[in-house]
Write a protein that holds these residues in place. Structure first.
Motif, PDB file in Angstrom:
ATOM      1  N   ARG A 166       3.789 -12.469   9.608  1.00 23.30           N
ATOM      2  CA  ARG A 166       3.620 -13.965  10.134  1.00 23.30           C
ATOM      3  C   ARG A 166       4.830 -14.643  10.046  1.00 23.30           C
ATOM      4  NH1 ARG A 166      -1.822 -17.028   8.326  1.00 23.30           N
ATOM      5  NH2 ARG A 166      -3.374 -15.301   8.966  1.00 23.30           N
ATOM      6  N   HIS A 167       5.709 -14.382   9.008  1.00 26.26           N
ATOM      7  CA  HIS A 167       6.953 -15.106   9.050  1.00 26.26           C
ATOM      8  C   HIS A 167       8.223 -14.448   8.669  1.00 26.26           C
ATOM      9  CE1 HIS A 167       4.188 -18.805   8.650  1.00 26.26           C
ATOM     10  NE2 HIS A 167       3.458 -18.111   7.756  1.00 26.26           N
ATOM     11  N   GLY A 168       8.082 -12.998   8.450  1.00 30.30           N
ATOM     12  CA  GLY A 168       9.266 -12.465   8.118  1.00 30.30           C
ATOM     13  C   GLY A 168      10.311 -12.719   9.102  1.00 30.30           C
ATOM     14  N   ARG A 169      10.205 -12.773  10.575  1.00 37.61           N
ATOM     15  CA  ARG A 169      11.248 -13.135  11.505  1.00 37.61           C
ATOM     16  C   ARG A 169      11.566 -14.311  11.385  1.00 37.61           C
ATOM     17  NH1 ARG A 169      10.336 -12.468  18.158  1.00 37.61           N
ATOM     18  NH2 ARG A 169      12.293 -13.643  18.777  1.00 37.61           N
ATOM     19  N   PHE A 212       7.092 -22.702   6.723  1.00 37.21           N
ATOM     20  CA  PHE A 212       6.207 -21.750   5.774  1.00 37.21           C
ATOM     21  C   PHE A 212       4.944 -22.462   5.242  1.00 37.21           C
ATOM     22  CE2 PHE A 212      10.655 -20.499   6.032  1.00 37.21           C
ATOM     23  CZ  PHE A 212      10.604 -19.263   6.623  1.00 37.21           C
ATOM     24  N   PRO A 213       3.773 -21.784   4.566  1.00 39.87           N
ATOM     25  CA  PRO A 213       2.829 -22.118   3.922  1.00 39.87           C
ATOM     26  C   PRO A 213       3.250 -22.655   2.693  1.00 39.87           C
ATOM     27  CG  PRO A 213       2.314 -19.855   4.753  1.00 39.87           C
ATOM     28  CD  PRO A 213       3.920 -20.223   4.938  1.00 39.87           C
ATOM     29  N   ALA A 214       2.545 -23.876   2.312  1.00 34.81           N
ATOM     30  CA  ALA A 214       2.748 -24.707   1.196  1.00 34.81           C
ATOM     31  C   ALA A 214       3.054 -24.067  -0.146  1.00 34.81           C
ATOM     32  CB  ALA A 214       1.576 -25.763   0.898  1.00 34.81           C
ATOM     33  N   ARG A 215       2.302 -22.847  -0.466  1.00 33.91           N
ATOM     34  CA  ARG A 215       2.566 -22.242  -1.866  1.00 33.91           C
ATOM     35  C   ARG A 215       3.834 -21.316  -1.424  1.00 33.91           C
ATOM     36  NH1 ARG A 215      -1.311 -19.778   1.696  1.00 33.91           N
ATOM     37  NH2 ARG A 215      -1.361 -17.565   1.916  1.00 33.91           N
ATOM     38  N   PHE A 216       4.271 -21.235  -0.415  1.00 34.90           N
ATOM     39  CA  PHE A 216       5.841 -20.706  -0.315  1.00 34.90           C
ATOM     40  C   PHE A 216       7.069 -21.443   0.246  1.00 34.90           C
ATOM     41  CE2 PHE A 216       2.801 -16.902   1.336  1.00 34.90           C
ATOM     42  CZ  PHE A 216       2.632 -16.678   0.064  1.00 34.90           C
ATOM     43  N   ARG A 217       6.469 -22.749   0.449  1.00 30.90           N
ATOM     44  CA  ARG A 217       7.646 -23.390   1.111  1.00 30.90           C
ATOM     45  C   ARG A 217       8.705 -23.662   0.524  1.00 30.90           C
ATOM     46  NH1 ARG A 217       4.056 -27.586   2.999  1.00 30.90           N
ATOM     47  NH2 ARG A 217       3.525 -26.304   4.964  1.00 30.90           N
ATOM     48  N   SER A 218       8.604 -24.071  -0.637  1.00 28.07           N
ATOM     49  CA  SER A 218       9.933 -24.320  -1.522  1.00 28.07           C
ATOM     50  C   SER A 218      10.728 -23.101  -1.816  1.00 28.07           C
ATOM     51  CB  SER A 218       9.729 -25.029  -2.931  1.00 28.07           C
ATOM     52  OG  SER A 218      10.541 -25.195  -3.791  1.00 28.07           O
ATOM     53  N   THR A 219      10.098 -22.105  -2.139  1.00 29.05           N
ATOM     54  CA  THR A 219      10.556 -20.894  -2.205  1.00 29.05           C
ATOM     55  C   THR A 219      11.277 -20.453  -1.235  1.00 29.05           C
ATOM     56  OG1 THR A 219       8.954 -20.002  -3.968  1.00 29.05           O
ATOM     57  CG2 THR A 219      10.287 -18.070  -3.009  1.00 29.05           C
ATOM     58  N   CYS A 220      10.684 -20.237   0.041  1.00 30.38           N
ATOM     59  CA  CYS A 220      11.429 -19.890   1.328  1.00 30.38           C
ATOM     60  C   CYS A 220      12.427 -20.899   1.504  1.00 30.38           C
ATOM     61  CB  CYS A 220      10.188 -19.859   2.496  1.00 30.38           C
ATOM     62  SG  CYS A 220       9.060 -18.461   2.015  1.00 30.38           S
ATOM     63  N   ILE A 230       1.848 -25.224  12.012  1.00 28.89           N
ATOM     64  CA  ILE A 230       3.031 -24.408  12.038  1.00 28.89           C
ATOM     65  C   ILE A 230       2.870 -23.270  11.114  1.00 28.89           C
ATOM     66  CG2 ILE A 230       5.546 -24.502  11.650  1.00 28.89           C
ATOM     67  CD1 ILE A 230       5.374 -27.617  12.167  1.00 28.89           C
ATOM     68  N   SER A 231       2.358 -23.414   9.991  1.00 35.27           N
ATOM     69  CA  SER A 231       2.156 -22.251   8.934  1.00 35.27           C
ATOM     70  C   SER A 231       0.923 -21.425   9.240  1.00 35.27           C
ATOM     71  CB  SER A 231       2.481 -22.956   7.732  1.00 35.27           C
ATOM     72  OG  SER A 231       1.288 -23.510   7.175  1.00 35.27           O
ATOM     73  N   GLY A 232       0.193 -22.001   9.947  1.00 41.46           N
ATOM     74  CA  GLY A 232      -1.137 -20.969   9.951  1.00 41.46           C
ATOM     75  C   GLY A 232      -1.962 -21.538   9.042  1.00 41.46           C
ATOM     76  N   SER A 282       1.957 -14.576  16.400  1.00 39.67           N
ATOM     77  CA  SER A 282       2.673 -13.659  15.489  1.00 39.67           C
ATOM     78  C   SER A 282       3.952 -13.132  15.675  1.00 39.67           C
ATOM     79  CB  SER A 282       1.565 -12.329  15.347  1.00 39.67           C
ATOM     80  OG  SER A 282       1.629 -11.678  16.462  1.00 39.67           O
ATOM     81  N   ASP A 283       4.394 -13.194  17.246  1.00 40.03           N
ATOM     82  CA  ASP A 283       6.031 -12.749  17.303  1.00 40.03           C
ATOM     83  C   ASP A 283       6.939 -13.766  16.918  1.00 40.03           C
ATOM     84  OD1 ASP A 283       5.346 -14.612  19.226  1.00 40.03           O
ATOM     85  OD2 ASP A 283       6.150 -12.979  20.870  1.00 40.03           O
ATOM     86  N   GLY A 284       6.582 -14.986  16.570  1.00 37.10           N
ATOM     87  CA  GLY A 284       7.439 -15.977  15.965  1.00 37.10           C
ATOM     88  C   GLY A 284       7.687 -16.897  17.146  1.00 37.10           C
TER      89      GLY A 284
END
Length: 533
Positions: free
Chosen positions: A288-291, A439-447, A510-512, A529-531
Motif C-alpha cells: 500500500r505505502h512502500g512506494r 500514511f495511516p495514523a498508527r504509522f504517521r509519525s514514524t513514517c 488518502i491512507s486507506g 495500490s500503485d500509488g
C-alpha cells in the motif's frame, strides 16, 4: 468522507477555520522557528570560533578552523536531528503526539543554553563541549519535525490542511531570518560598546576578547522562543485521530475536540476491520505505502543535500563571490556582522517569501506541482550560478587588496536568493507536508520521521562531504559543487513522480483508513495500490 467513517473525523475535516487552528499554527510553528534558529545561526559564528580558538601565532593571520572541526561544529547537530527524527517519530506513534511534544521542547531549551555555556581549558575541549551539546540540541529538534507536522495535519480541516501545515513549516524561514538578525544585533552591540579597531594586523587586536561573548549569547538566545511556548504545548489536547484510531477511544476524541473547536461532534460506536490492521513491517504496508515512503524519503534526501549545502556554506560562498570581505580586512566581530547581514538579505528576499507563497497556493495548485516546479527551478538557477561562477565572481578577486571582487555580486545575490525562493516555494515545504498526510495514523509519525531522517542524511552528507568543496574558498571547487547540486535537484525532480497528490482528500481517504470502519475497504481508498491518484 466516505460512508462508514466515524463522524469525529468528518467533523474535523469540515470544521470551519477558526481561532484554535491559528493558535495551533503558532504553537507548533514556534518549535520550527526555534529549530531553524538553532541549526542555522551557527553559520554566522563558525569563522569567529576559528579566530578565537585556532589562532597560530607563527603566522600572524586570523585563526581558521580546521576543515574537520568546521564540519563537526555544523554537522553534529544534524546528526542529532537524524537520530531524533527516527526515535521521536516512533515514540509519537507509541505514546501519543502530545506527551512526546513536551520532551522535545525541554531538550531544545536545555541544550541551547548549554551550548552557549560550553567550557574547557583548551580550544579542543571548548569545541568538543560545544559539539556534545549541539548533538543533543539536534536530537530535540529532530523530534519536532514529525510531531509538529502530524499534529497540525490531524487538527486541520480538509480544505486548508496543506496551508496550515505549510504555515507551521514557514516559521523555519522566519527562524533563519531572525538567526541572521540576532547575530547582526549582538555583534553590532559589541562593536558599538567596545569600539574595536576596524582592522589590525595583530590577531589580539583584530579578535578582541569580547568576541567570545558574541557566539555564546547568540546560541543561548535560541532557548527563548521554545521556553515561551512550553505551557501552551502542554495545554493542547491529544489529536482526535490518535485518540480514536490508535487508542480506539472515540468518545474521548470527540470530547477533546469539542473543547477547542466550535462544533458539535456526535459520537459513533465503530469497530475496526481486523483485515486492515496490518503492521509497519508487513507485506501489506509495502504493497500500500512502500512506494510512497520511498518517494517521500528520496526526494527529501536529495532536497536537503542542496538546501543545507547552500545554507551552511553561505559564509564561504559570500566571501568568494565578493559579498563579504576576506577575514584579514576586518576584525572578528565585524566579520560576524557582515556574514549575518548577507544571510539576512538572502532570507528576507528569497527564503521567507518562498515559504509563504506555498502557504497561500498549496491548496489551490497542489503539492505535486509545487514540488516538481521547485526542483526544476532550483536546478536551473544553480546551473546558471555554476556555469557563470567565474564571471559572477570576477577575475580580479585574487589581486584585490581590499578582499572585494569586481565581478557581479548583486547578480549573484539575486540568483542565489531565487534558488532559495524556489526551494521553499517547492520541495523544502512539500517534503515536510506530504509525509504527514500519506500514511495511516498508527504509522504517521514514524513514517514522517523516517522521511525526515532521510532528509537529514542528505544534510549530513552536505555538511561533511559537499562542504569540502567550499571550505578553502577555491572558486573552481565551489563552481563544481554548485553544478553538482544542480544535478542533485534534477534527480529530485525525477523522483517526485513517485509521490502522489494529496490535495482535497481527507487523511483517512488518502491512507486507506476510511476502509478500516464499517463496510469500507481498499476500493474506497483515494489512492490506487500503485500509488497514483
Amino acid at each position: 468522507m466516505t460512508q462508514g467513517t466515524p463522524s469525529v473525523f468528518s467533523a474535523l475535516d469540515n470544521a470551519k477555520t477558526q481561532l484554535y487552528h491559528f493558535k495551533a499554527i503558532v504553537i507548533a510553528g514556534m518549535g520550527f522557528f526555534t529549530d531553524a534558529y538553532d541549526l542555522f545561526c551557527i553559520s554566522a559564528l563558525v569563522k569567529l570560533l576559528g579566530r578565537l580558538y585556532y589562532y597560530d601565532p607563527t603566522t600572524g593571520k586570523p585563526g581558521k578552523l580546521p576543515d574537520d572541526v568546521s564540519n563537526a561544529i555544523q554537522g553534529v547537530a544534524l546528526c542529532g536531528t537524524f537520530a531524533g527524527q527516527l526515535f521521536f517519530g516512533w515514540l509519537g506513534d507509541r505514546l501519543g503526539r502530545k506527551k512526546v511534544y513536551g520532551i522535545t521542547l525541554v531538550t531544545m531549551v536545555g541544550c541551547a543554553i548549554a551550548s552557549g555555556l560550553s567550557f574547557g581549558s583548551t580550544a579542543r575541549s571548548v569545541i568538543g563541549c560545544l559539539c556534545f551539546f549541539r548533538f543533543w540540541l539536534g536530537f530535540g529538534i529532530g523530534g519536532d519535525y514529525p510531531l509538529s507536522a502530524v499534529i497540525m495535519s490531524e487538527y486541520a480541516n480538509q480544505r486548508t490542511r496543506g496551508g496550515f501545515i505549510a504555515a507551521v513549516f514557514a516559521m523555519q524561514g522566519v527562524g533563519i531570518l531572525v538567526a541572521g538578525a540576532v547575530s547582526m544585533a549582538v555583534s553590532k552591540f559589541f562593536l558599538l560598546a567596545y569600539n574595536p579597531p576596524a582592522f589590525q594586523d595583530n590577531q589580539v587586536l583584530s579578535t578582541p576578547p569580547q568576541a567570545d561573548f558574541v557566539w555564546r549569547i547568540v546560541l543561548m538566545l535560541g532557548a527563548v522562543p521554545a521556553a515561551l511556548t512550553y505551557y501552551w504545548r502542554m495545554k493542547m489536547p491529544e489529536t482526535a485521530r490518535f485518540t480514536a484510531l490508535v487508542e480506539g477511544d472515540h468518545k474521548k476524541a470527540a470530547a477533546d475536540m469539542m473543547k477547542v473547536l466550535d462544533t458539535d461532534i456526535p459520537v459513533e460506536e465503530t469497530k475496526r476491520n481486523p483485515e486492515n490492521s496490518y503492521g509497519l513491517f508487513s507485506v501489506e504496508f509495502v504493497r500500500r505505502h512502500g512506494r510512497h515512503l520511498i518517494g517521500t524519503s528520496t526526494t527529501w534526501f536529495l532536497l536537503d543535500i542542496a538546501f543545507y549545502t547552500g545554507n551552511l556554506a553561505q559564509k564561504d560562498i559570500f566571501s568568494s563571490a565578493g559579498l563579504v570581505p576576506k577575514a584579514p580586512a576586518m576584525n572578528a566581530i565585524t566579520e560576524v556582522y557582515k556574514i549575518a547581514r548577507a544571510m539576512s538579505l538572502v532570507a528576507l528576499f528569497g527564503t521567507v517569501p518562498g515559504y509563504w507563497f506555498t502557504v497561500f497556493l498549496i491548496d489551490k495548485i497542489g503539492r505535486f506541482v509545487i514540488q516538481l516546479g521547485g526542483f526544476l527551478m532550483m536546478s536551473l538557477f544553480m546551473a546558471i550560478i555554476g556555469f557563470r561562477y567565474s564571471n559572477l565572481r570576477g577575475e580580479t578577486c585574487k589581486t584585490s587588496k581590499t578582499g572585494f571582487c569586481h565581478g557581479h555580486p548583486h547578480e549573484f545575490m539575486v540568483l542565489y536568493a531565487l534558488t532559495f525562493f524556489f526551494a521553499n516555494f517547492g520541495p523544502n515545504s512539500t517534503t515536510f507536508i506530504v509525509p504527514a498526510e500519506l500514511f495511516p495514523a498508527r504509522f504517521r509519525s514514524t513514517c514522517h520521521g523516517i522521511s525526515a531522517a532521510s532528509g537529514k542524511a542528505g544534510a549530513i552528507l552536505a555538511a561533511f562531504l559537499v562542504q569540502r568543496f567550499t571550505l578553502d574558498e577555491d572558486p573552481h571547487k565551489i563552481k563544481k559543487a554548485i553544478i553538482g547540486l544542480a544535478v542533485v535537484n534534477f534527480l529530485g525532480f525525477l523522483f517526485t513522480f513517485m509521490v502522489p497528490e494529496t490535495k482535497g482528500k481527507s487523511l483517512e481517504e488518502i491512507s486507506g483508513e476510511d476502509g478500516d470502519f464499517g463496510k469500507g475497504g481498499e476500493g474506497q481508498n483515494g489512492l490506487h495500490s500503485d500509488g497514483m491518484v
